[in-house]
Write a protein that holds these residues in place. Structure first.
Motif, PDB file in Angstrom:
ATOM      1  N   LYS A 233       7.548   3.976   5.762  1.00 14.71           N
ATOM      2  CA  LYS A 233       7.182   4.029   4.262  1.00 14.71           C
ATOM      3  C   LYS A 233       5.806   3.151   3.974  1.00 14.71           C
ATOM      4  O   LYS A 233       5.316   3.269   3.111  1.00 14.71           O
ATOM      5  N   GLY A 234       5.192   2.443   5.139  1.00 14.66           N
ATOM      6  CA  GLY A 234       4.119   1.627   4.801  1.00 14.66           C
ATOM      7  C   GLY A 234       4.653   0.491   4.197  1.00 14.66           C
ATOM      8  O   GLY A 234       3.559  -0.128   3.280  1.00 14.66           O
ATOM      9  N   CYS A 235       5.847   0.037   4.464  1.00 12.41           N
ATOM     10  CA  CYS A 235       6.258  -1.113   3.761  1.00 12.41           C
ATOM     11  C   CYS A 235       6.092  -2.634   4.267  1.00 12.41           C
ATOM     12  O   CYS A 235       6.616  -3.434   3.911  1.00 12.41           O
TER      13      CYS A 235
ATOM     14  N   MET B 255       5.372  -6.551   1.644  1.00 14.13           N
ATOM     15  CA  MET B 255       4.510  -6.455   0.176  1.00 14.13           C
ATOM     16  C   MET B 255       5.560  -7.111  -0.773  1.00 14.13           C
ATOM     17  O   MET B 255       6.625  -6.848  -0.584  1.00 14.13           O
ATOM     18  N   LYS B 256       4.974  -7.827  -1.677  1.00 11.96           N
ATOM     19  CA  LYS B 256       5.634  -8.646  -2.655  1.00 11.96           C
ATOM     20  C   LYS B 256       6.381  -7.666  -3.472  1.00 11.96           C
ATOM     21  O   LYS B 256       6.163  -6.814  -3.761  1.00 11.96           O
ATOM     22  N   ASP B 257       7.663  -8.004  -3.509  1.00  6.78           N
ATOM     23  CA  ASP B 257       8.996  -7.386  -4.288  1.00  6.78           C
ATOM     24  C   ASP B 257       9.021  -6.045  -3.847  1.00  6.78           C
ATOM     25  O   ASP B 257       9.318  -5.105  -4.740  1.00  6.78           O
ATOM     26  N   TYR B 258       8.512  -5.499  -2.877  1.00 11.13           N
ATOM     27  CA  TYR B 258       8.645  -4.283  -2.223  1.00 11.13           C
ATOM     28  C   TYR B 258       7.907  -3.202  -3.254  1.00 11.13           C
ATOM     29  O   TYR B 258       8.163  -2.114  -3.488  1.00 11.13           O
TER      30      TYR B 258
ATOM     31  N   ALA C 295       2.442 -10.389   0.887  1.00 12.53           N
ATOM     32  CA  ALA C 295       1.277 -10.140   0.132  1.00 12.53           C
ATOM     33  C   ALA C 295       1.352  -9.572  -1.183  1.00 12.53           C
ATOM     34  O   ALA C 295       2.386  -8.854  -1.558  1.00 12.53           O
ATOM     35  N   ASN C 296       0.553 -10.331  -1.975  1.00 16.32           N
ATOM     36  CA  ASN C 296       0.572  -9.527  -3.322  1.00 16.32           C
ATOM     37  C   ASN C 296      -0.423  -8.431  -3.536  1.00 16.32           C
ATOM     38  O   ASN C 296      -0.393  -7.453  -4.277  1.00 16.32           O
ATOM     39  N   GLY C 297      -1.576  -8.714  -2.789  1.00 14.61           N
ATOM     40  CA  GLY C 297      -2.604  -7.636  -2.623  1.00 14.61           C
ATOM     41  C   GLY C 297      -3.343  -7.624  -1.360  1.00 14.61           C
ATOM     42  O   GLY C 297      -3.359  -8.387  -0.693  1.00 14.61           O
ATOM     43  N   ILE C 298      -3.772  -6.421  -0.924  1.00 13.22           N
ATOM     44  CA  ILE C 298      -4.257  -6.127   0.431  1.00 13.22           C
ATOM     45  C   ILE C 298      -5.911  -5.452   0.121  1.00 13.22           C
ATOM     46  O   ILE C 298      -5.804  -4.386  -0.381  1.00 13.22           O
ATOM     47  N   LYS C 299      -6.873  -5.898   0.622  1.00 17.52           N
ATOM     48  CA  LYS C 299      -7.963  -5.122   0.304  1.00 17.52           C
ATOM     49  C   LYS C 299      -8.811  -4.821   1.768  1.00 17.52           C
ATOM     50  O   LYS C 299      -8.838  -5.866   2.492  1.00 17.52           O
ATOM     51  N   VAL C 300      -9.295  -3.685   2.141  1.00 16.11           N
ATOM     52  CA  VAL C 300      -9.756  -3.355   3.319  1.00 16.11           C
ATOM     53  C   VAL C 300     -11.254  -3.650   3.259  1.00 16.11           C
ATOM     54  O   VAL C 300     -11.926  -3.457   2.435  1.00 16.11           O
ATOM     55  N   VAL C 301     -11.775  -4.460   4.306  1.00 18.48           N
ATOM     56  CA  VAL C 301     -12.884  -5.041   4.224  1.00 18.48           C
ATOM     57  C   VAL C 301     -13.960  -4.650   5.610  1.00 18.48           C
ATOM     58  O   VAL C 301     -15.028  -4.872   5.411  1.00 18.48           O
ATOM     59  N   ASP C 302     -13.204  -4.003   6.450  1.00 21.63           N
ATOM     60  CA  ASP C 302     -13.990  -3.532   7.682  1.00 21.63           C
ATOM     61  C   ASP C 302     -13.195  -2.441   8.431  1.00 21.63           C
ATOM     62  O   ASP C 302     -12.176  -2.763   8.605  1.00 21.63           O
TER      63      ASP C 302
END
Length: 169
Positions: A84-86, A102-105, A162-169
């Motif tokens: 699922k990418g969970c 991931m927070k709260d799925y 995680a609340n949020g995830i950002k790709v940086v590289d």
């Protein structure tokens, strides 16, 4: 009689289409995980500059009694749940890994995130993971049966929500 046959065929076709679409919902989201992509509720604009390494996070968890809220961590993704990418794992400086849910799925990430560097905003804690839970995640990661069977002890590890995830590289 022909009407019933046509009606039956239409019903079977419609249900097959519905089940096919339902199956698509359960895989990881599509996407190439390119720099700038954000998953979840977002990551603060200054999160990248204030993000700490996994090593610093580990030291901070020991110092602050096993839990740290509102922390930004930067690291390289080593694995993503194929189902699922969970969940994902982040590589640490000593080449071990820590686990991220991931927070709260509430969101999922694409498998293309493997190998990318990300900044995550959320909560970290030291937690004991049961044998059953470890085996569940190993099965999700499609590990070999011998590797799964070798899991016989609970393990204390860093867990990040995680609340949020950002790709940086």
């Amino acid at each position: 009689m022909k009407f019933k046959t046509i009606l039956f065929a239409a019903a079977v076709s419609a249900s097959s289409l519905a089940f096919a679409q339902e199956a698509e919902k359960f895989g990881p989201p599509a996407g190439n995980a390119v720099v700038g992509d954000v998953y979840g509720s977002g990551v603060a604009s200054n999160a990248e500059s204030k993000a700490i390494s996994a090593d610093k996070l580990s030291r901070k968890l020991k110092k602050e009694n096993r839990k740290v809220d509102n922390v930004a961590v930067k690291g390289k993704v080593t694995d993503v749940c194929d189902k699922k990418g969970c969940w994902l794992t982040i590589q640490t400086e000593d080449n071990s890994q820590f686990f991220v849910k991931m927070k709260d799925y509430a969101f999922f990430v694409p498998t293309a995130l493997k190998g990318k560097t990300v900044v995550m905003d959320g909560t970290a804690e030291r937690k004991v993971t049961s044998v059953d839970e470890q085996k569940h995640y190993a099965e999700d990661a499609k590990k070999p049966k011998a590797e799964i069977d070798a899991i016989t002890n609970p393990k204390e590890e860093i867990r990040f929500v995680a609340n949020g995830i950002k790709v940086v590289d």
